[in-house]
Design an enzyme around this catalytic site. Structure first.
Site, mmCIF file in Angstrom:
data_model
loop_
_atom_site.group_PDB
_atom_site.id
_atom_site.type_symbol
_atom_site.label_atom_id
_atom_site.label_comp_id
_atom_site.label_asym_id
_atom_site.label_seq_id
_atom_site.Cartn_x
_atom_site.Cartn_y
_atom_site.Cartn_z
ATOM 1 N N ASP A 475 7.201 28.015 59.325
ATOM 2 C CA ASP A 475 7.747 28.902 58.300
ATOM 3 C C ASP A 475 9.275 28.822 58.261
ATOM 4 O O ASP A 475 9.920 28.402 59.222
ATOM 5 C CB ASP A 475 7.294 30.340 58.574
ATOM 6 C CG ASP A 475 7.085 31.145 57.298
ATOM 7 O OD1 ASP A 475 7.626 30.751 56.246
ATOM 8 O OD2 ASP A 475 6.370 32.163 57.353
ATOM 9 N N ASP A 543 3.171 33.101 48.694
ATOM 10 C CA ASP A 543 2.689 34.317 49.358
ATOM 11 C C ASP A 543 1.832 35.153 48.415
ATOM 12 O O ASP A 543 1.273 36.174 48.830
ATOM 13 C CB ASP A 543 3.876 35.155 49.832
ATOM 14 C CG ASP A 543 4.543 34.573 51.066
ATOM 15 O OD1 ASP A 543 3.942 33.699 51.706
ATOM 16 O OD2 ASP A 543 5.676 34.988 51.394
#
Length: 778
Positions: A475, A543
Site C-alpha cells: 500500500d 477503495d
C-alpha cells in the site's frame, strides 16, 4: 520484424506497420503507423514541401525545409520547429538549442535492456529492436531513439537515452519517451481521470488548435489522470473506427500532451513530467527515459484494448505469474479495521475457508501499537497483545485450513508517532525549518536514500523469512509533499530518484522472493500503471467496492489494462463509500470480471447469503480462466441505464448484463453477444441467483397465504435462512442468432410475481454463460 529500405525503417508486427525515415537533413520523420503494409516504395506517404509556408523558418538555407511543417518522430529547440518540444536541455554553452541528427542504426533481436527502470519482457523470437543513434551537430552528445516491435501483440515501444560526452555538465529539463506527429487532426482525446473512490472515469475531449495536457504532479502516476490515453477518429466506437493508444511503463509523475498545429498536424508525446524536473548529466553519464508503448486499431476501442491486454499479459506481468490462476481472497480490513486479535482472525479464517476462499489477507494493524492510523507506521515488531503466537501462529492456522496467507505492508510511509521516526527522523521527507504536511497522519520515507531502502528491505525480509507468506498487499496511502532529499545535490532530481528508489526495493524483494505475489495498492487506484504491474501482477483498483461505481472504474481501466490485473472485492451493503444498498448478486457479477475477493465481516452475513457466496465462488472457480484471461468486450451504450460486458476464451463466453435503475413498466430488452462462431450451436443460461425477502418489505404480505408482519420476528427469521429465486432462463441457439440478439424473459412490469419473472430492480444484474452444446462445463 524490422527491415531497412533506406532512408526508411519499417517495423512490422503481426498486423501493423510502423514506418519512419531519415530526411535529407538528418531528422527522423514519422511516415506511417497503421495496418500492415507490403509495399516497398513509400514516397506517396512522405510530406511534400515544394513551396514552404509564410513565416516559416528554413532549417538550412540550401534545403528549404521547415521542421515546423514536417511530421517528426522527435524534435528539439531552436531550429525552426515551434511546436511543443519533447526535449529541453541547458547545453554546455548555456543555450537551449539542440540539433540532433541521424548518425547510425543498430537492429537487435529481443529487447534492449534498461539499467534501472522496468520494461517489457520478451524473448528473441517475440520482439525485435531498432536503435537509431543521433548526434548533436555542435556538441559531443548522443541521443538514442529505441523502438521495439512486439510481434504477436501488435504493440510498439519507444524510449530515449541521452549521453553526454562533453567535459561540461548539462542540465535536462524535459525529455520525453515518445513523440509522434500525425498528419491529421480530426481526433478526440480520451483520458481516464478521477480521484479517490472515483478512479479511471472515461472522458472524451474534442481536439482543436492548441495544447492539451494529461499529467500527474503527486509523485505517483496518480488517480487523477492515468498515464494511458487514446486518440480516436471522430465517430469511433467500441467495434468501429480508427484509434491510437499510448501508455507509459512508469509509476511517478507523468506527462502526456497533444498539440494541434496551425497547419493541422497533431503532435502526441508522453514521458516523465517536466514539473520540477532538473537533471544534471556529467561527462560520459547517460539518462534513460521510461518505456512508452503505442498501438493502433481500425476496429474501434475493443481491438485497441485487446492489444493492450495481450501485451500486458505477455510482456509486463512477471513471467512466473503469467497466465497463473489468481486466488479468491478474503481481506480483513472492512471486517475489523484495526479491532482484531488472533482469536478473531482464526475464527474469521475458518468461516471463510468453508465458503471456498483460497487466500486469507491480514490487512493493516498487525504491527507495533497500530490500533488506529495515527501511529506505528514504519515499525515492524509484531503486536504481542494481538498475536500471542506471533504472525506465524495465524499463518500456520490459515495454511492448515488449506488457504494461502497474505499480509499488508505500507513500506514507503512513517508515522511521526513511531519508533522508527523517533530513532531516525531524517528518514522522512521534509524540509528543515518548515512544518511538514501530513496525509493520513503520516509522512513519506525518503527512498532516494540508500539507508532508508536498506531498512525497508531488511525489515520486510525479516518478516518474510520468519512467516510463511504467499502474498503481499503493498500500500501507499498519500501523495508526496515537502520534496527534499539530503541524498541529492540537485533537488530537481527528487521525484524521479524516488521512483528509481522504489523500483530498487521492488527489484531486491522480487529477486529474493520471486514466488510471493504482490498486489499493488495506493489508496485504491492511485498508482495503477505499467511500472507497478511489472512487479505486482494485480492492482487494487479502488477503495470503492460499490458495484455501480465499480462498473465505471473497471470499465475505464479495461481500455488500458486486462481484467487479470484488476482486483475487485464483494463487500457488505450499504457501501461505506456511497451509502448505496446493492444486491449481493450484483456485487459478485461486477467483481467476477476481475480478480475476485471478499471484504466483509462474516458475522453480519446471513446463512442464506453465505449459501449464495459459496455458489458464487464455485462458479468463479469453474470459469476462472475465462473471467481472468478471456478476451474482454465492451458494448456501445445504447441505453444509459444498462451496461454489458463479455469475456471469451476459446469457445466459452460469459456475458454480464447490468441495470442501473428500475423503470415503471420497462421496455423489452434485446441482449447481444460478440464474436460467437456463427455456425456453432450453443447453450446459453443465466446463472442462478436469489434475492432477499426483505427487499419486498410490506409487499410480501400480499404474496403470502397468511398475513404476517413484514417487520416481525418470523419474517426476519425466514429472511436470514431463505431467499427468493430470481427468474433464470436457458436457450439453445446458433452463434449467428445470439450475435444478432436474443430476447430475455420479461422484467417485472408493476404487477404479479412468479419464478419466471426477472426481478432486477435498482442495481440488478445477471450473468449468462454461453458454451457449445458439445462441451458444457459442469
Amino acid at each position: 520484424m524490422i527491415t531497412t529500405i533506406l532512408p526508411y525503417f519499417k517495423l512490422d508486427t503481426q498486423d501493423l506497420t510502423y514506418l519512419i525515415s531519415v530526411n535529407k537533413t538528418g531528422q527522423i520523420e514519422h511516415v506511417y503507423l497503421g495496418k500492415k503494409l507490403s509495399d516497398t516504395n513509400f514516397d506517396a506517404l512522405k510530406t511534400k514541401l515544394d513551396g514552404g509556408a509564410g513565416s516559416s523558418v528554413d532549417y538550412e538555407d540550401t534545403t528549404k525545409i521547415s521542421l515546423d511543417l514536417i511530421t517528426l518522430e522527435y524534435s528539439g529547440i531552436g531550429k525552426g520547429d515551434f511546436r511543443l518540444t519533447p526535449l529541453e536541455i541547458k547545453m554546455p554553452d548555456g543555450t537551449f538549442v539542440t540539433d540532433f541528427v541521424y548518425d547510425s542504426f543498430e537492429i537487435i533481436k529481443g529487447i534492449y535492456p534498461t539499467k534501472e527502470l522496468p520494461q517489457a519482457k520478451a524473448d528473441e523470437d517475440q520482439a525485435e529492436t531498432l536503435i537509431l543513434k543521433l548526434k548533436d551537430k555542435k556538441f559531443n552528445m548522443e541521443l538514442h531513439l529505441i523502438y521495439t516491435a512486439f510481434e504477436k501483440t501488435n504493440v510498439f515501444s519507444r524510449r530515449a537515452i541521452l549521453i553526454n560526452h562533453e567535459e561540461s555538465e548539462i542540465i535536462i529539463r524535459k525529455i520525453m519517451s515518445l513523440m509522434i506527429d500525425l498528419p491529421e487532426d480530426d481526433y478526440d482525446l480520451i483520458t481516464f481521470d478521477g480521484g479517490w473512490i472515483k478512479e479511471a472515469h472515461k472522458h472524451k475531449r474534442l481536439l482543436t488548435y492548441g495544447t492539451y495536457i494529461n499529467d500527474s504532479t503527486t509523485g505517483n502516476s496518480s488517480n487523477r489522470h492515468n498515464p494511458g490515453v487514446i486518440l480516436a477518429k471522430k465517430g469511433t466506437h467500441e467495434d468501429y473506427g480508427v484509434c491510437f493508444g499510448v501508455n507509459l511503463v512508469y509509476s511517478g509523475n507523468h506527462y502526456e500532451a497533444v498539440q494541434i498545429s496551425n497547419h493541422g498536424l497533431l503532435r502526441l508525446m508522453t514521458g516523465i513530467n517536466p514539473f520540477l524536473f532538473d537533471w544534471p548529466l556529467k561527462k560520459d553519464e547517460s539518462f534513460e527515459t521510461p518505456e512508452a508503448i503505442i498501438t493502433y486499431s481500425e476496429q474501434g476501442f475493443n481491438q485497441l484494448s485487446q492489444s493492450f491486454h495481450d501485451f500486458v499479459n505477455a510482456h509486463i506481468t512477471p513471467r512466473q505469474f503469467q497466465q497463473q490462476k489468481r486466488l479468491v481472497a478474503i481481506n480483513s480490513w472492512e471486517a475489523f479495521y484495526f479491532d482484531f486479535n488472533e482469536r478473531k482472525l482464526k475464527h474469521f479464517a475458518k468461516e471463510a475457508s468453508k465458503l471456498g476462499v483460497e487466500l486469507f489477507v491480514l490487512d493493516d494493524g498487525w504491527f507495533g501499537e497500530r490500533n488506529d492510523d495515527t501511529k506505528a507506521l514504519g515499525d515492524y515488531d509484531i503486536n504481542p497483545k494481538k498475536f500471542s503466537h506471533g504472525l506465524k501462529g495465524i499463518s500456520d492456522h490459515v495454511h492448515h485450513l488449506g488457504m494461502k496467507f497474505g499480509l499488508w505492508f505500507e513500506p514507503e510511509m512513517v508515522n511521526p508517532n513511531s519508533k522508527l521516526y523517533r530513532s531516525h527522523p531524517e528518514y522522512a521527507i521534509k524540509i528543515e525549518g518548515r512544518t511538514p504536511s501530513l496525509g493520513r497522519h503520516q509522512l513519506v520515507l525518503d527512498l532516494c536514500r540508500k539507508d532508508v531502502r536498506d531498512y525497508i528491505v531488511s525489515s520486510m525480509s525479516k518478516i518474510l523469512n520468519e512467516v510463511d507468506i504467499d502474498y503481499i498487499k503493498w500500500d501507499m496511502n498519500r501523495h508526496i509533499t515537502d520534496m527534499y532529499s539530503s541524498a541529492l545535490a540537485h533537488q530537481g532530481m527528487f521525484f524521479h530518484s524516488y521512483i528509481i528508489g522504489l523500483y530498487d526495493i521492488l527489484n531486491q524483494l522480487t529477486s529474493k522472493y520471486p514466488n510471493i505475489l504482490i498486489e499493488s495498492c495506493s489508496s485504491g487506484g492511485n498508482r495503477y500503471d505499467l511500472g507497478m504491474l511489472s512487479y505486482s501482477p494485480q492492482v487494487w483498483a479502488s477503495d470503492n467496492t460499490d458495484p455501480i461505481e465499480r462498473l465505471k472504474i473497471q470499465q475505464g481501466l479495461s481500455y488500458l489494462y486486462p481484467q487479470s490485473t484488476i482486483s475487485a472485492h464483494v463487500s457488505l451493503a450499504p457501501h461505506a463509500q456511497t451509502i448505496r444498498n446493492t444486491p449481493l448478486a450484483t456485487r459478485f457479477n461486477v467483481a467476477s470480471f476481475g480478480i475476485l475477493g471478499y471484504e466483509l465481516n462474516l458475522k453480519h452475513v446471513t446463512p442464506a447469503e453465505k449459501k449464495e457466496i459459496k455458489r458464487q465462488i464455485e462458479l468463479y472457480k469453474t470459469y476462472r480462466d475465462v473471467f481472468q484471461y478471456g478476451t474482454f468486450h465492451r458494448f456501445n451504450t445504447e441505453n444509459e441505464n444498462h451496461v454489458n460486458w463479455q469475456v471469451s476464451l476459446k469457445d466459452t463466453h460469459i456475458l454480464g448484463n447490468y441495470q442501473m435503475l428500475s423503470e415503471p413498466s420497462p421496455d423489452f430488452e434485446i441482449i447481444r453477444t460478440k464474436g460467437l462462431n456463427e455456425n456453432e450451436n450453443y447453450k446459453i443460461h443465466s446463472v442462478q441467483q436469489t434475492m432477499p425477502i426483505s427487499q419486498f418489505g410490506h409487499l410480501i404480505s400480499h404474496a403470502l397465504p397468511i398475513k404476517l408482519n413484514p417487520n416481525g420476528a418470523l419474517i426476519n427469521f425466514i429472511s436470514k435462512h431463505k431467499q427468493l429465486e430470481n427468474g433464470t432462463e436457458s436457450y439453445e441457439a446458433s452463434g449467428r442468432l445470439l450475435n444478432h440478439g436474443f430476447r430475455p424473459k420479461q422484467q417485472f412490469m408493476g404487477t404479479g410475481y412468479n419464478t419466471d419473472l426477472r426481478l432486477l430492480g435498482d442495481y440488478g444484474s445477471q450473468i449468462y454463460i454461453i458454451e457449445p452444446q458439445r462441451k458444457v462445463r459442469s
